[in-house]
Design an enzyme around this catalytic site. Sequence first.
Site, PDB file in Angstrom:
ATOM      1  N   THR A 349       0.849  -1.184   0.000  1.00 23.67           N
ATOM      2  CA  THR A 349       0.000   0.000   0.000  1.00 23.67           C
ATOM      3  C   THR A 349       0.885   1.233   0.000  1.00 23.67           C
ATOM      4  O   THR A 349       2.028   1.174   0.456  1.00 23.67           O
ATOM      5  CB  THR A 349      -0.868   0.004   1.285  1.00 23.67           C
ATOM      6  OG1 THR A 349      -1.627  -1.203   1.336  1.00 23.67           O
ATOM      7  CG2 THR A 349      -1.795   1.189   1.347  1.00 23.67           C
ATOM      8  N   GLY A 432      -1.167  -3.807   5.471  1.00 22.08           N
ATOM      9  CA  GLY A 432      -2.229  -4.798   5.507  1.00 22.08           C
ATOM     10  C   GLY A 432      -2.794  -4.994   6.896  1.00 22.08           C
ATOM     11  O   GLY A 432      -3.301  -4.068   7.532  1.00 22.08           O
TER      12      GLY A 432
END
Length: 527
Positions: A349, A432
């Site tokens: 991410t 995550g």
Amino acid sequence: MRDFQLPGRSPAMAMNGMAATHNPHAARVAIEVLQSGGAAIDAAVAAAAVLAVVEPQQTGIGGDCFVIMAKNGTDQIVAYNGSGRAPSGLPSDELAVGQGQLEDSSPHAVTIPGAIDAWTRLVADHGRKEIGELLAPAIAFARDGFPVHPRVAEDWALEEPRLRRDPNATRVFLPRGRAARAGEVFRNPGLADALSLIAAKGRDGFYKGPVAQDIVSYLRSLGGHHTLEDFEIAAGEYVEPVRTDYRGMEVCQIPPNNQGITALLMLNILEGFDLAALEPMSAERLHLEIEAGRLAYRDRDAFVCDTRHAAFPVNEILSKDYAARLRNEIRRDRVAEHLPPPLMRKSDTVYLTVVDRDRNCVSFINSVYWGFGSTRVAPTYGITLQNRGMGFSLDPTHPNAIGPGKRPLHTIMPGLAMKDGRPFLCYGVMGGDYQPFGHTHVLTGVVDFGLDPQEAIDQPRVFHSLGETQVERGVPIGTVEGLRKLGHRIVQPIEPLGGGQMIKIDWSEGVLIGGSDPRMDGCALGY
């Protein structure tokens, strides 16, 4: 206070505007947008687009996006859920077969990307510039190339076996027959073409026409149920943040289907302990953090879902009485042995934050979930497609059960903390499953231990997952032994735990104070 004889760096400080991202190209572009009159959301979208090119293992236009904004330094909060849904024709009765999750490269794990919808909608509603201008730097990087940074190269190499499973991924992301190495120049001309279409046509450049056709036809060739109509009707939505009070601050997160409420529950549990009386890196502090996380994750895994399709007990979970009951389950002298492990796994991410001259504050996160997402890549446009469908439960009785048109439990979470009716901290930690732990760790570092943003982000991290307590190498040996004596099964993670950015606003001095994670390649910059 930083020890200047030890490795580390000072926080960035500025008065007019600041951006913190985990790639220096993106940070520079964000500052240039601010200096040219752009608003914070303009700078954030321009930076996110650059990251979608220069950090392809972490993010991309085939992924999702969440944003929390504070407008003009006030308590006017804007939150946007830019996560995509499963295809409307997904045969859930065939897929919801029990426990486990979808296979990571399955076309059924590819939800409709929500990032471009979020970028274009937020810029149109809250920005000062056109999307075409904001995408220009990313288009140049994709077409002309960029030098790969060290952390990107390390992550890229780890994903090489997964990339080889898809012929398009192999061609686009292994052009030399292997993963790109640090310092090598990488180009993705197909992605430049896709971004150029979006620059010219806005969201229709992605959700209608050749880009959507390229994605849909490829997924259907793999057995997917995606349609052009799924893309045409794809849309995010403005949402009301979920909030809690922590030691006089109002902490805001995106509501479910996002897991942000997990961090709020952790903070509610920890509020009953006098953390400030402990040493920041003591076994006592980390043990309480771990145990609070295990309790909060238990509820996340049981309840977080797409609330348009199932009920979610938000008021009960965020009540202080409920947190007090959970707090009573924590033993300060040993690990609780009755809690299940969290279900999710590490993801890739990008989180970034931007504050402008008018104190518009943007907390922004974008992802394709696993490294290079599903590793399914659109053949013409080089777009990596996310595998967020893995966040669904395959148990048909679960609130988060897989189904057509549904959004899965989502891990990526932007954070914002308000104080005295004004934004105080814009922050986020990627990773995550780790993200609620990371949010809690850096926030309590600032609030309870008086750390500046860079110090809070630099602090070594721990995380409890699958019955093990992962401990980064920077945790003091005495602390590790203390955790072991409390019953924690200690392991060392293969990779660092997450990465993060933070900007703190000092209203009395008019100063922005920023930090960026040394676990990544980026920096905080201001002007």
